[in-house]
Design an enzyme around this catalytic site. Structure first.
Site, PDB file in Angstrom:
ATOM      1  N   LYS A 105       0.863  -1.184   0.000  1.00 37.35           N
ATOM      2  CA  LYS A 105       0.000   0.000   0.000  1.00 37.35           C
ATOM      3  C   LYS A 105       0.893   1.225   0.000  1.00 37.35           C
ATOM      4  CE  LYS A 105      -4.462   0.779   0.039  1.00 37.35           C
ATOM      5  NZ  LYS A 105      -5.541  -0.048  -0.508  1.00 37.35           N
ATOM      6  N   GLY A 217     -25.580   2.815   1.677  1.00 39.47           N
ATOM      7  CA  GLY A 217     -24.455   3.452   0.988  1.00 39.47           C
ATOM      8  C   GLY A 217     -24.637   3.328  -0.510  1.00 39.47           C
ATOM      9  N   GLY A 219     -23.401   4.504  -3.189  1.00 43.41           N
ATOM     10  CA  GLY A 219     -22.274   5.143  -3.879  1.00 43.41           C
ATOM     11  C   GLY A 219     -21.765   4.206  -4.952  1.00 43.41           C
ATOM     12  N   ASN A 220     -20.487   4.314  -5.241  1.00 37.13           N
ATOM     13  CA  ASN A 220     -19.881   3.515  -6.304  1.00 37.13           C
ATOM     14  C   ASN A 220     -20.214   2.028  -6.170  1.00 37.13           C
ATOM     15  OD1 ASN A 220     -18.282   2.692  -8.334  1.00 37.13           O
ATOM     16  ND2 ASN A 220     -16.407   3.653  -7.599  1.00 37.13           N
ATOM     17  N   ALA A 221     -19.814   1.434  -5.050  1.00 40.65           N
ATOM     18  CA  ALA A 221     -20.027  -0.004  -4.860  1.00 40.65           C
ATOM     19  C   ALA A 221     -21.520  -0.317  -4.690  1.00 40.65           C
ATOM     20  CB  ALA A 221     -19.236  -0.487  -3.643  1.00 40.65           C
ATOM     21  N   GLY A 222     -22.235   0.487  -3.916  1.00 37.06           N
ATOM     22  CA  GLY A 222     -23.644   0.214  -3.589  1.00 37.06           C
ATOM     23  C   GLY A 222     -24.570   0.291  -4.792  1.00 37.06           C
TER      24      GLY A 222
END
Ligand code: NAD
Length: 415
Positions: A105, A217, A219-222
């Site tokens: 990371k 949520g 958003g992108n994933a949801g």
């Protein structure tokens, strides 16, 4: 939990797993520490002519199974301990999915939102110049993370290629499609999660056609998760929410409509044909599948006894506290833990590396099929281990992943 040092948390998880696996002390000790890390100072010329010095990090937590893999964050609150923790979690996630990769990371302490495009480009290129010797297609392959984008990946790949004197697309993933990105990356996290839900439903004897779903949520994933649950399985999405609140409709929420509404108004609340619902209420709905896709620590010892979902599919990272985990397990709620459920993203990143090396690009169908295969195998390795040891799915995921890393270290003669 936001106050807890993430690296201390990561170490506690390793300690718990070491106990289950009865790891030898020296092996345990290796797993508690990053194998190597680089701290860099980056002087960057700002648009007003001044020079600002940024601090950056790259951590290779463990690369026994292959080159390190993990994103780069641009964040004002970035710390080396956050990067270490995220690198550790990447190590376990890659091992769990059976990817021939280790965990890494990176991060830069900066306020990306307050920087111009030119400043971001100079910072991105400065970072690559500083870590050039440390990363590489067969050493350590970064990717996007919080506040880093495909455009930033393109600059980084370009800077690395310039220094190397040849195109090196495989040094980084999450690139734009025309520069060696992979098709199927945008919905990979949610799609991977769907494959695990499908396998869980099979095990539980749950028919997904018309199964009810709540997504916290949007958003992108949801958003992708809601759309895919409906289009792949015929699930009924009855509730969705975002940071402002939620919307519910027992007959099912029209996905196209709610996406358009969110785009127009920035929220899902007051979407036509729905009633308002709080985020807390959404979690406790009597649904077949609950998908947390927002923040950490939303299922706690307090609300865990009230969770009625049959499956909790953790697309977000860290939505369930350790105390809640035990309560859900005792109550028979089937949790698909985060680093299994949301591993579709890193899996397609790995596919991007493979395609870059191959110089041959797959079509979307191939990406989906290969993602399905990896996620399905990983799901069953966790589920089988959970049954074998009589432990919850999260602990089982750790057991599978850590075992694989230890096996690689032993075979290499490290421990
Ligand atoms: P995002 O910012 O696109 O979406 C987050 C959503 O959560 C937004 O709709 C936001 O309004 C909502 N939200 C914020 N606070 C909330 C609250 N208190 N209650 C309810 N909703 C709230 O982020 P994302 O990329 O979709 O990531 C979501 C989670 O999934 C994160 O934990 C992330 O680490 C994890 N994840 C994402 C990916 C990916 O590929 N996007 C991959 C792996 C893991």
């Amino acid at each position: 939990m936001s106050m807890q040092n993430p690296f201390e948390m990561a170490r506690k998880q390793i300690d718990a797993c070491a106990k289950i696996l009865n790891l030898e002390p020296h092996v345990h000790e290796v797993l508690r520490n990053p194998m190597s890390e680089l701290h860099v100072s980056l002087p960057v010329r700002m648009d007003d002519g001044s020079t600002k010095v940024f601090q950056g990090f790259r951590v290779q937590y463990n690369d026994a199974r292959g080159p390190a893999k993990g994103g780069i964050r641009f964040h004002p609150d970035e710390t080396i301990d956050t990067v270490r923790a995220l690198a550790a979690w990447m190590t376990w996630k890659c091992a769990l999915l059976g990817l021939p990769l280790g965990g890494g990371k990176g991060g830069i302490i900066c306020n990306a939102k307050g920087m111009s495009k030119n400043e971001l480009e100079r910072l991105s290129r400065a970072y690559v110049r500083a870590v050039y010797q440390f990363v590489g297609p067969d050493k350590d392959v970064p990717a996007p993370d919080v506040y880093t984008t495909p455009a930033i990946m393109a600059w980084m790949m370009d800077e690395y290629s310039k220094i190397a004197g040849r195109n090196q697309f495989g040094v980084i993933t999450g690139k734009p499609l025309c520069l060696g990105g992979s098709v199927g990356r945008s919905d990979a996290t949610a799609r991977g999660g769907m494959y695990t839900i499908r396998e869980a439903a099979k095990e539980l004897g749950l028919n997904l056609k018309n199964a009810t779903v709540a997504v916290q949520g949007f958003g992108n994933a949801g958003i992708y998760a809601a759309q895919l649950a409906e289009s792949l399985f015929g699930c009924k999405i009855i509730a969705v929410s975002d940071s402002k609140g939620g919307a519910i409709c027992e007959e099912g929420i029209n996905q196209e409509g709610v996406c358009q509404f969110k785009q127009d108004t920035t929220s899902v609340i007051n979407c036509p044909n729905t009633r308002s619902i709080s985020n807390e209420e959404l979690l406790e709905l009597d649904v077949d599948i609950l998908i947390p896709a927002a923040l950490e620590n939303v299922i706690t010892a307090e609300n865990a006894p009230k969770i009625k979902a049959k499956i909790v599919a953790e697309l977000s990272n860290g939505p369930t506290s350790p105390e809640a985990d035990d309560i859900l397990y005792d109550n028979g709620v089937h949790v698909i833990p985060d680093f299994l459920c949301n591993a579709g993203g890193v899996t397609v990143s790995y596919f991007e590396m493979v395609q870059n090396m191959y110089m041959y690009y797959w079509d979307e169908k191939t990406v989906h099929e290969r993602l399905d295969s990896k996620m399905t195998i990983a799901y069953h390795s966790v589920s089988d281990t959970s049954k074998k040891y009589g432990i919850n799915m999260r602990k089982a995921a750790y057991v599978v992943a850590v075992n694989r890393v230890v096996e690689a270290m032993k075979l290499r003669g490290w421990v």
